[in-house]
Design an enzyme around this catalytic site. Structure first.
Site, PDB file in Angstrom:
ATOM      1  N   HIS A 194      42.182  34.543  34.893  1.00  0.00           N
ATOM      2  CA  HIS A 194      40.730  34.700  34.909  1.00  0.00           C
ATOM      3  C   HIS A 194      40.241  34.463  33.465  1.00  0.00           C
ATOM      4  O   HIS A 194      40.964  34.733  32.510  1.00  0.00           O
ATOM      5  CB  HIS A 194      40.432  36.141  35.343  1.00  0.00           C
ATOM      6  CG  HIS A 194      38.993  36.453  35.558  1.00  0.00           C
ATOM      7  ND1 HIS A 194      38.130  36.750  34.526  1.00  0.00           N
ATOM      8  CD2 HIS A 194      38.249  36.544  36.694  1.00  0.00           C
ATOM      9  CE1 HIS A 194      36.922  37.006  35.023  1.00  0.00           C
ATOM     10  NE2 HIS A 194      36.970  36.885  36.331  1.00  0.00           N
ATOM     11  N   GLN A 229      43.072  42.667  40.148  1.00  0.00           N
ATOM     12  CA  GLN A 229      43.185  42.428  41.594  1.00  0.00           C
ATOM     13  C   GLN A 229      44.359  43.169  42.226  1.00  0.00           C
ATOM     14  O   GLN A 229      44.436  43.249  43.452  1.00  0.00           O
ATOM     15  CB  GLN A 229      43.328  40.926  41.889  1.00  0.00           C
ATOM     16  CG  GLN A 229      42.144  40.084  41.460  1.00  0.00           C
ATOM     17  CD  GLN A 229      40.870  40.376  42.256  1.00  0.00           C
ATOM     18  OE1 GLN A 229      40.902  40.951  43.339  1.00  0.00           O
ATOM     19  NE2 GLN A 229      39.731  39.988  41.716  1.00  0.00           N
ATOM     20  N   ASP A 236      47.155  42.013  33.652  1.00  0.00           N
ATOM     21  CA  ASP A 236      45.790  42.101  34.157  1.00  0.00           C
ATOM     22  C   ASP A 236      45.872  42.555  35.616  1.00  0.00           C
ATOM     23  O   ASP A 236      46.214  41.771  36.502  1.00  0.00           O
ATOM     24  CB  ASP A 236      45.118  40.727  34.024  1.00  0.00           C
ATOM     25  CG  ASP A 236      43.753  40.668  34.703  1.00  0.00           C
ATOM     26  OD1 ASP A 236      43.382  41.630  35.411  1.00  0.00           O
ATOM     27  OD2 ASP A 236      43.062  39.644  34.536  1.00  0.00           O
ATOM     28  N   CYS A 241      35.714  32.069  38.137  1.00  0.00           N
ATOM     29  CA  CYS A 241      36.037  32.363  36.719  1.00  0.00           C
ATOM     30  C   CYS A 241      37.478  31.967  36.390  1.00  0.00           C
ATOM     31  O   CYS A 241      38.149  32.633  35.585  1.00  0.00           O
ATOM     32  CB  CYS A 241      35.798  33.825  36.362  1.00  0.00           C
ATOM     33  SG  CYS A 241      34.104  34.347  36.623  1.00  0.00           S
ATOM     34  N   LYS A 262      36.659  47.460  41.696  1.00  0.00           N
ATOM     35  CA  LYS A 262      37.476  46.714  42.661  1.00  0.00           C
ATOM     36  C   LYS A 262      38.417  47.640  43.432  1.00  0.00           C
ATOM     37  O   LYS A 262      39.176  47.198  44.280  1.00  0.00           O
ATOM     38  CB  LYS A 262      38.282  45.628  41.939  1.00  0.00           C
ATOM     39  CG  LYS A 262      37.385  44.522  41.343  1.00  0.00           C
ATOM     40  CD  LYS A 262      38.230  43.375  40.839  1.00  0.00           C
ATOM     41  CE  LYS A 262      37.564  42.516  39.794  1.00  0.00           C
ATOM     42  NZ  LYS A 262      36.590  41.576  40.311  1.00  0.00           N
TER      43      LYS A 262
HETATM   44  N1  C6P Z   1      37.111  38.878  39.147  1.00  0.00           N
HETATM   45  C1  C6P Z   1      36.206  37.795  41.127  1.00  0.00           C
HETATM   46  O1  C6P Z   1      35.299  37.562  41.919  1.00  0.00           O
HETATM   47  P1  C6P Z   1      35.670  42.727  35.358  1.00  0.00           P
HETATM   48  O2  C6P Z   1      34.547  41.766  35.536  1.00  0.00           O
HETATM   49  O3  C6P Z   1      35.859  43.089  33.922  1.00  0.00           O
HETATM   50  O4  C6P Z   1      35.582  43.919  36.265  1.00  0.00           O
HETATM   51  O5  C6P Z   1      37.000  41.976  35.855  1.00  0.00           O
HETATM   52  C2  C6P Z   1      37.329  40.744  35.291  1.00  0.00           C
HETATM   53  C3  C6P Z   1      38.526  40.170  35.978  1.00  0.00           C
HETATM   54  C4  C6P Z   1      39.709  40.039  35.281  1.00  0.00           C
HETATM   55  N2  C6P Z   1      40.823  39.581  35.862  1.00  0.00           N
HETATM   56  C5  C6P Z   1      40.833  39.229  37.146  1.00  0.00           C
HETATM   57  C6  C6P Z   1      42.110  38.766  37.769  1.00  0.00           C
HETATM   58  C7  C6P Z   1      39.668  39.315  37.907  1.00  0.00           C
HETATM   59  O6  C6P Z   1      39.702  38.948  39.206  1.00  0.00           O
HETATM   60  C8  C6P Z   1      38.478  39.767  37.318  1.00  0.00           C
HETATM   61  C9  C6P Z   1      37.189  39.800  38.090  1.00  0.00           C
HETATM   62  C10 C6P Z   1      35.975  38.836  40.041  1.00  0.00           C
HETATM   63  O7  C6P Z   1      37.296  37.245  41.187  1.00  0.00           O
HETATM   64  C11 C6P Z   1      34.662  38.619  39.343  1.00  0.00           C
HETATM   65  S1  C6P Z   1      34.650  37.131  38.396  1.00  0.00           S
END
Ligand code: C6P
Length: 404
Positions: free
Chosen positions: A121, A201, A198, A362, A224
């Site tokens: 991401h 997910q 990370d 992203c 999430k």
């Molecule tokens: N992915 C998706 O629709 P934040 O925004 O900080 O809570 O998470 C960022 C992030 C980082 N790593 C991974 C693997 C992610 O999937 C995400 C967030 C969402 O896939 C929003 S772009």
């Protein structure tokens, strides 16, 4: 508790969208919230809203206790050894940036190498790119196979004494691939590199045990895991967190301030400057309690069944290709349809009350790797069911007819 009963606990799932019952398949973007999380927020603001760690009055004490109870719940949720290793952030993005701006600036120098993967991401690419540019370090990328898996042998070849950090996604938000993080950590540690996982997910789907995984840092977002937005977590090994420089300066992260010199607070407060997101952090505990009451084993079995069913049914649609067919996948399926733009599919599905995400998610370098502008992504949670997948498949059939 049975999953059908758990579904009842999400009030939003009974709403209508464009005259149709909502089918919510955008859980990888953010999950919906059970009533207990909504109640925890209301309860805090109704009965004990106060600033924490500062006041000696009853409300402040109650708020502080609830806030710190979440830290203990998170410690247990990720299997950390101590609450000092749990830092609250705004989310995964801020947690990764915290490591890049503190540990990264202290430990990554000219010629050093950081390894990330081709399925990261942007939140796990950009902070390292900025760091590499500033400190003249080199970013190396683990290739992604046609099936959407990490090329582990190629990864091992990238490792050397120059590698200072490996930062990889546990579960890909675009492909659903579950990466072999244990193997990655072991190989990285052999060359003396640190590993950040990370978990944005993975935290909601998989059992997380940071001690078994032996990762050095682990990041995830509250929103999430059925919790509120605006709160996330950085787990770090105590010895690393102790030695790292501070992230932000301000209230709460200090021991003593004089105009000559400031001394910093102990862990974990050293990294929590200013009044934190008290309400959402407190409500995160309700979300984690909800997950443990539901039972991760039951959730995993149910989500695996949803994934298998959705994958089999999607494969019957002419012109549809699934992007990401790793052996080990979380409950998320990304696909494209020949000659149809993903966004058009998303708009028409929304007209039928079906929420999916379309676009690059992203992960632009990953889309480039597959030579596509984006995908349609359906991501499943514990409250989804097979009937909803039937609605999606029927909706897709109509959509493709309209657009072809
Ligand atoms: N992915 C998706 O629709 P934040 O925004 O900080 O809570 O998470 C960022 C992030 C980082 N790593 C991974 C693997 C992610 O999937 C995400 C967030 C969402 O896939 C929003 S772009």
């Amino acid at each position: 508790m049975a999953l059908t009963d758990l579904r009842q606990q999400f009030p939003i799932l009974s709403r209508m969208v464009k005259g149709k019952p909502l089918v919510y398949f955008d859980n990888a973007a953010t999950s919906q919230k059970p009533q207990c999380v909504i109640d925890a927020l209301t309860h805090y603001y109704t009965y004990y809203n106060a600033n924490i760690h500062r006041g000696i009055h009853t409300l402040a004490e109650e708020a502080t206790m609830a806030y710190e109870a979440t830290r203990e719940a998170v410690r247990e949720f990720v299997g950390a050894g101590a609450t000092e290793e749990i830092i609250f952030t705004r989310g995964t993005t801020e947690a990764i940036n915290l490591v890049a701006f503190t540990w990264g600036r202290q430990n990554i120098g000219p010629g050093d190498e950081i390894i990330i993967s081709g399925m990261e991401h942007h939140s796990n690419i950009v902070p390292w790119q900025i760091l590499c540019e500033e400190n003249h370090a080199v970013l190396k990328i683990i290739p992604v196979t046609d099936e959407g898996e990490l090329a582990i042998e190629a990864f091992k070849e990238l490792l050397s004494s120059k590698t200072k950090l490996v930062s990889v996604v546990h579960v890909s938000n675009s492909l659903g691939t579950i990466n072999a993080v244990n193997e990655i950590v072991t190989a990285a540690h052999l060359v003396g590199a640190r590993v950040l996982v990370d978990g944005a997910q993975s935290a909601v789907h998989l059992d997380i045990d940071v001690q078994k995984m032996d990762c050095d840092f682990f990041a995830f977002s509250g929103h999430k895991v059925y919790g509120p937005t605006g709160v996330g977590v950085l787990y770090g090994k105590r010895e690393l967190l102790q030695d790292m420089p501070v992230f932000q300066g301000g209230g709460e992260m200090i021991k003593e301030v004089t105009f000559e010199k400031t001394t910093f607070n102990d862990l974990p407060y050293k990294y929590e400057a200013g009044t934190p997101n008290i309400a959402d952090t407190i409500a995160l505990k309700a979300a984690l309690d909800f997950i443990s009451a539901a039972g991760k084993d039951q959730i995993r079995l149910h989500e695996a069944a949803l994934l298998a069913y959705a994958t089999a049914r999607l494969k019957t649609i002419p012109g549809l290709s699934i992007i990401g067919e790793a052996k080990d996948k979380a409950s998320l399926v990304s696909f494209i349809v020949k000659d149809v733009h993903p966004q058009d599919i998303g708009v028409l599905l929304d007209n039928m009350g079906i929420a999916v995400r379309t676009g690059h998610h992203c992960t632009q370098p990953l889309m480039k790797r597959f030579g596509i502008p984006g995908t349609v992504r359906a991501s499943f949670a514990l409250y989804n069911n097979l009937e909803e997948i039937d609605v999606l498949i029927a909706g897709l059939g109509k959509t493709i007819k309209m657009l072809a």
